[in-house]
Design an enzyme around this catalytic site. Structure first.
Site: not given
Length: 498
Positions: A19, A22, A127, A130, A146, A149, A299, A302
């Site tokens: 993504h 990265h 988690c 994480c 979390c 996530h 943010k 998905k």
């Protein structure tokens, strides 16, 4: 300053496609690496992937594959992105590499021999996303979910091995406070110091094989598997040849810069220095911490369907346009925002108009008025101090702002001097020819310096500008550097609706 330089990027999990975060890691590291090479240093540049852990095993099972077959298939996505970004990394490590696995077991044994690993019981929150244990206080503050996530924490009770990171709390605090281990930006340093004000906690470095089957076995205890951080963080030295190739890894370590996202700073500023101290190895010099990229202020997620893949941008607008936007309009040390409209406006106005048209304009005038011959181009004498200072302070966005000041200043110079008007006096005014030659030579020389500024950021564009103006003769045909693209904004050339 040593002639050798070493920069690293965090190693992402391979259980998804790469993504923007990265791509940001790779781009920032490549900018620094290219700038060092421009200044005569020999750069070692690590990239890679983390291929162990329950997330990987679960994804492999979902896809009907064993974990090794799955990671063999998935790691190429990250290599492809690195290539597409024109990133000149020298090393790509996979944590399933046999050398890395052997080196990690050696590191475990060294820490154990030093009395820094002990067995203990853990009961608390975890988690999976994480790959991290959280305290009761942290779980309560997040209402048991979390925040990254959006999944409830699991309650775990298991016997693990622990690394005595707490033993190094004061040494790590002192290293950070004195900038022996420099955290950039300063406000991230202060955040981390506040986080460890009560000391660094010991950290779980293994899990029972029944709960974590995919990973490196703990030496001497087949019932336990090494937990993510000791395995993953070690990659920065194992990729250089630690421990069995000392002449190689000692040549480049300590790392000059380690590029990390703000979400993993606590591991790189807490656990990683403790591991290095336990091994008797020097700390890295700088942790460069970048922020997140939001989409229209939200943010990426998905569930919101607002994710933007780096290849979507690169395929539509080109690599250098991607590198430009994410190194100028996303501040190096803070969060930044992306929308397709912002990106396209930046592409068409800044890259297309400011730079692309400027290059075309100067090249065309040299062709038209001087048969393509530049003549005696004096070395442009713009003050490079502010640019160099911005690069030294890891403020790459400011270095590009400074570059664009030069781009716009040259555009303004041409508007003021009007070389096309000087050309009308050729054959009438005896000074016109030398005056015009001086103006165009100055413009060509300035564009060559702009190309030098752009080399770390937009290497292909910089090379094209050098090819046009550095030989003394401008090519007869020049392709536009940034042809106009209107996929997400209104094309001003389109006929207006009646």
């Amino acid at each position: 300053m040593s002639k050798k330089a070493y920069i690293t990027t965090a190693i992402p999990y391979v259980n998804g496609v790469p993504h923007i975060g990265h791509a940001l890691d790779y781009t920032l590291a490549d900018i620094w690496a290219r700038y060092q090479k421009q200044n005569g240093r020999e750069v070692r540049f690590q990239t890679g992937v983390d291929e162990h852990g329950n997330k990987i095993a679960a994804k492999a099972a979902e896809n009907g594959l064993d974990p090794q077959s799955y990671v063999d298939k998935m790691h190429v996505n990250f290599q492809a992105l690195i290539t597409s970004l024109n990133v000149e990394s020298t090393d790509f490590i996979r944590t399933t590499d046999p050398h890395h696995k052997g080196a990690v077991q050696y590191i475990w044994q060294k820490l154990a021999e030093a009395g820094l690993i002990y067995k203990g019981s853990y009961e608390g929150w975890y988690c999976t996303g994480c790959e991290n244990f959280v305290t009761d206080k942290e779980a309560a503050e997040n209402n048991g979910i979390c925040p990254d996530h959006q999944k409830p924490y699991e309650r775990l009770s298991e016997e693990n091995y622990y690394f005595k990171a707490s033993h190094f709390s004061e040494q790590i605090r002192e290293a950070i406070e004195t900038n022996k281990l420099r955290i950039v930006p300063e406000f991230r340093k202060n955040e981390f110091l506040e986080l460890i004000k009560d000391g660094i906690k010991d950290v779980s470095v293994s899990r029972p094989r029944k709960n974590l089957s995919w990973g490196v076995s703990v030496p001497g205890d087949e019932s336990q598997v090494m937990y993510v951080w000791l395995d993953a963080l070690s990659n920065y030295i194992t990729v250089l040849g630690y421990p069995d190739r000392p002449e190689e890894w000692q040549e480049y370590w300590p790392a000059d810069v380690q590029v990390v996202g703000k979400d993993i700073l606590r591991f790189h500023a807490g656990i990683w220095p403790a591991m290095l101290m336990g091994l008797g190895i020097s700390l890295p010099k700088v942790l460069l911490v970048h922020g997140f990229v939001t989409v229209g202020g939200a943010k990426m997620s998905k569930s919101l369907g607002n994710g933007v893949g780096p290849m979507e941008v690169i395929n539509a607008y080109g690599t250098d346009a991607f590198r430009y936007y994410f190194s100028r309009h996303v501040p190096t040390q803070e969060d930044g925002d992306f929308t397709w409209e912002k990106f396209e406006n930046s592409y068409n106005n800044e890259l297309g108009n400011d730079l692309g048209n400027l290059v075309q304009r100067v090249a065309s005038m040299i062709q038209r008025y001087q048969a393509g011959v530049i003549g005696d181009a004096p070395q442009a004498e713009h003050d490079m101090g502010p640019y160099r200072e911005a690069m030294a302070e890891f403020e790459f966005n400011k270095a590009l702002d400074i570059t664009w000041n030069t781009v716009r200043a040259l555009n303004q110079y041409l508007e003021n001097v009007k070389p096309w008007m000087i050309a009308k006096q050729l054959g009438k005014d005896p000074d016109a020819e030398s005056h015009l030659a001086e103006v165009l030579a100055h413009s060509a020389s300035t564009l060559s310096q702009i190309a030098d500024f752009l080399t770390p950021f937009m290497p292909s564009t910089a090379e094209k500008i050098h090819q046009i103006f550095d030989t003394g003769v401008v090519p007869s045909t020049i392709e536009p550097l940034f042809p106009k693209i209107y996929l997400h904004t209104q094309d001003p050339r389109a006929p207006k609706a009646e």
